[in-house]
Scaffold this motif. Sequence first.
Motif, PDB file in Angstrom:
ATOM      1  N   GLN A 384     -13.344   2.988 -18.670  1.00  0.00           N
ATOM      2  CA  GLN A 384     -13.061   2.144 -19.825  1.00  0.00           C
ATOM      3  C   GLN A 384     -13.320   2.888 -21.133  1.00  0.00           C
ATOM      4  O   GLN A 384     -12.572   2.728 -22.112  1.00  0.00           O
ATOM      5  N   HIS A 385     -14.361   3.665 -21.155  1.00  0.00           N
ATOM      6  CA  HIS A 385     -14.687   4.429 -22.358  1.00  0.00           C
ATOM      7  C   HIS A 385     -13.564   5.414 -22.689  1.00  0.00           C
ATOM      8  O   HIS A 385     -13.151   5.556 -23.848  1.00  0.00           O
ATOM      9  N   GLN A 386     -13.044   6.059 -21.652  1.00  0.00           N
ATOM     10  CA  GLN A 386     -11.973   7.021 -21.869  1.00  0.00           C
ATOM     11  C   GLN A 386     -10.662   6.335 -22.255  1.00  0.00           C
ATOM     12  O   GLN A 386      -9.871   6.880 -23.033  1.00  0.00           O
ATOM     13  N   LYS A 387     -10.449   5.143 -21.724  1.00  0.00           N
ATOM     14  CA  LYS A 387      -9.202   4.432 -21.987  1.00  0.00           C
ATOM     15  C   LYS A 387      -9.188   3.785 -23.366  1.00  0.00           C
ATOM     16  O   LYS A 387      -8.166   3.815 -24.078  1.00  0.00           O
ATOM     17  N   ILE A 388     -10.339   3.225 -23.788  1.00  0.00           N
ATOM     18  CA  ILE A 388     -10.363   2.407 -25.002  1.00  0.00           C
ATOM     19  C   ILE A 388     -10.784   3.212 -26.232  1.00  0.00           C
ATOM     20  O   ILE A 388     -10.234   3.052 -27.325  1.00  0.00           O
ATOM     21  N   ASP A 390     -11.495   6.630 -28.529  1.00  0.00           N
ATOM     22  CA  ASP A 390     -10.868   7.953 -28.661  1.00  0.00           C
ATOM     23  C   ASP A 390     -11.873   9.063 -28.357  1.00  0.00           C
ATOM     24  O   ASP A 390     -13.082   8.861 -28.340  1.00  0.00           O
ATOM     25  N   THR A 391     -11.335  10.240 -28.138  1.00  0.00           N
ATOM     26  CA  THR A 391     -12.153  11.382 -27.707  1.00  0.00           C
ATOM     27  C   THR A 391     -13.239  11.709 -28.716  1.00  0.00           C
ATOM     28  O   THR A 391     -14.389  11.991 -28.356  1.00  0.00           O
ATOM     29  N   GLN A 392     -12.896  11.664 -29.995  1.00  0.00           N
ATOM     30  CA  GLN A 392     -13.869  12.002 -31.029  1.00  0.00           C
ATOM     31  C   GLN A 392     -15.047  11.030 -31.009  1.00  0.00           C
ATOM     32  O   GLN A 392     -16.206  11.435 -31.159  1.00  0.00           O
ATOM     33  N   GLU A 393     -14.752   9.750 -30.794  1.00  0.00           N
ATOM     34  CA  GLU A 393     -15.836   8.765 -30.758  1.00  0.00           C
ATOM     35  C   GLU A 393     -16.736   8.993 -29.555  1.00  0.00           C
ATOM     36  O   GLU A 393     -17.964   8.923 -29.655  1.00  0.00           O
ATOM     37  N   ARG A 394     -16.123   9.273 -28.406  1.00  0.00           N
ATOM     38  CA  ARG A 394     -16.936   9.533 -27.217  1.00  0.00           C
ATOM     39  C   ARG A 394     -17.844  10.736 -27.431  1.00  0.00           C
ATOM     40  O   ARG A 394     -19.025  10.723 -27.091  1.00  0.00           O
TER      41      ARG A 394
END
Length: 861
Positions: A384-388, A390-394
């Motif tokens: 869910q983290h990867q889907k919802i 964006d990469t920069q936020e993760r």
Amino acid sequence: MTGDIGQGAGPRRELRAQASGDSRILQVGGDYYETAKEPERRALTTLPPPPAHLVGRKEQTDQLLDLLDPTAPGTSAAVVAGLAGSGKTALVLHVAHEAVTRGWFPGGALFLTLHGYDPARRLEPDRAVGTLLRGLGVTDEKLPATLDEQRALYQAELASRAQRGEPVLIVADDAGDTGQVLPLLVGSRLHRLLITSRHSLDPVALAARHLRLDELDPDPAAALIAAALIRTNPDDPRPARDPAALAEIAASCGRLPLALVIAAALLTADPGLPLAALADQLSAEHTRLAALHYDDQDGHSLAVRAAFDLSYQRLPPDPARLLRRLSCNPGPDISTEAATVLNDGAPARPVLAALARAGLLTEQPVGGDRWRLHDLIRLYATHQHQKIDDTQERQEYLARLLRHYLTTAEAADNHLWALTGEAVPARFAGRTEALAWLDMERSNLLAAVTLAAVISPAFASPAVGILTAYLLWRRYFTDALTLAEHALAAERELGNRHGGARALNNLGLALRKVRRFEEAIDAHTEAVTVFRELDDRHGAARALNNLGLALRKAWRFEEAIDAHTEAVTVFRELDDRHNEGKALNNLGLAFWKVRRFEEAIDAHTEDVAICRELDDRYGEAQALDNLGIALQEVRRLEGAIDAHTEGVAIYRELDDRYGEAEALNNLGSALREVRRFEEAIDALTQAVTVFRELDDRHGEGKALNNLGLALGEVRRFEEAIDALTQAVTVFRELDDRHGEGKALNNLGLALGEVRRFEEAIDAYTEDVAICRELDDRYGEAQALDNLGTALREVRRLEGAIDAHTQAAAIFRELDDRHGESRVLKNLGLAVERDRRSRWMRRMWRLVVSRRGTGRATRPVP
């Protein structure tokens, strides 16, 4: 880093003792281990709570209970295999608690999770065996460094309990492969090992009974959901009102217990939700199950995505967002404090509690402010983290979490090693709280550094430096070694020579602790070279100081002296008084090893002055204690007593029980030398007591050795023999050959005092062998001289003459005129007795001969 303190009694007048009834020696392979018989060494029960309601597993429960019965014949191990979420853990916990209730395992019931399918959290055999040893009562201070030694001690502890008729149950959850559990096999058929795994393990290698756990049958699956609803609200009408919808929900969940529990949580959280409505939702979203599945090594698929999706979709925005971010945490669990970092600084506990109510998170233990995601829910949250997001936020939230761990670890480290009066971060109330945080977060910190070594070396390098001192102090040597290797690889990949040199220095410290001395010397030597090439004199001096410690452990004393001397010079030129004092302390210990006692005294005296100048009370106590040891060697005994007494007082002021025990041990040795025997016995008895309270076996062995010497001086020989025998046992357990040899020598003297000469000869003979193994020429000469004296007492005069002759030659080689003179006197006694013996034998033969001829005879004088 400072060197060892508390060397104990000098090598001049040493006793040695016989077996105690308080311990038992077990042989495992070629090694010997002591296992205590006192009840305080018995293991605790560390099983998590059993499942609230287990359904549909009666047949498997009966089979496992039949296996666990200690009186039943057959194998001692069982593997429960099945899909993730099939209820393996619930089953074995239910069975384990039932077995404990029946009184089958008085020796303890231990539980550990192996995380066999998660490479980042996988518990390798060395850490798994170490965890079980701690559960069996083995403390960090006496935990062996290598896996082979740990396995041997693990088997010894189990064998001890088997001999006492105290079966132990081990539950190893979530094994990834056969190799992960092979070291955990329990040996004796009295004990039992329960293993869970997602696939079948090698039945031949484990000699284990295998039990496959499939999904529940339809009725038990529906009953599991109904039981959860009734347990929450006994008046809930839904299960009885709509059994068909209940069966449909169970079917949509694949009758997998994990999915069933989540479905029950959804219904519990919304008491007004009709079962038919949930059944419709599950049915409508069934096509999404394939988006989240797991194929294990047997080809079985696990599909729980629908249940996870439904649970997630019902979350308010804040809990849903935090669930996604929790997947950033690299370790096995997360604290409320760390979760607050991921929650943008807002209080996280209410949100975490909401996730727990939704069945997506558990607090372990309840009220402990630590939270754990099930493996599959963690995977779901990651997806869910990867889907919802964006990469920069993760990446930003991962970086926030890593910074939190780094800065908090740094604050804790400052509390651990701060000088008296030195400003420390307000994050912790004191040293005890800081240490507790490091202990609690160790797994997360290790996982974070391992991850950062790949994606963020800027975090990994300082974190390794901060954690190494803590890990070595707590004796997590393997973890420290692993971290240093990760850091070195990362720094070399980046081409960062300075960071690489720091990593080499940390690597050397860890290698020394696992007794890989030559590799430690190589690592520190390379670090020194790199620091010098980079013109970093401070880094080079630190590496030189640590190099000296490794050289001393390798018995390369002159080289150690050179390294410490150079480190002292550099620190003095850089006006780094604190490190200058530490290097002087280590230099003094190296001087002590080569019997340059006056120089050792000078080094420790300088260290005392520096510590007083800096108000470093801990360093002052350590320097005073080491100074006292050196003063004893030159017979300045009153000064030694004063130094040790002051050291004891400072350690007590600092509430440092370990330091207090070391100083008491050395004080007792000094008091014995001035014939204040009762005071010596009192100090040494206190030292033994404190070391036992701390479960410091090595310290206990040193104090017992000195106590035996003092007891012998007041002719309490049986007590001396008991104390010295215990000391020998402890040193053997720890594989401290030098300490074992000294205690054997002292035991021989005590045995001789009660005319148990044959036992004394055995003790001295063992001591000679150990000294030769260690190339301890002085100790060998002393043991040979004592051996000769004992042999003389039982009229084995040729052996006595040979032993004294060898001892005299060694003392002459060492230019020890005093020792040589003493041995020559003993040699003269043996030769004289041998001459008299030969003369008396000749005269007796003459007498017998004359009797045969009828001549008159006279008594032989």
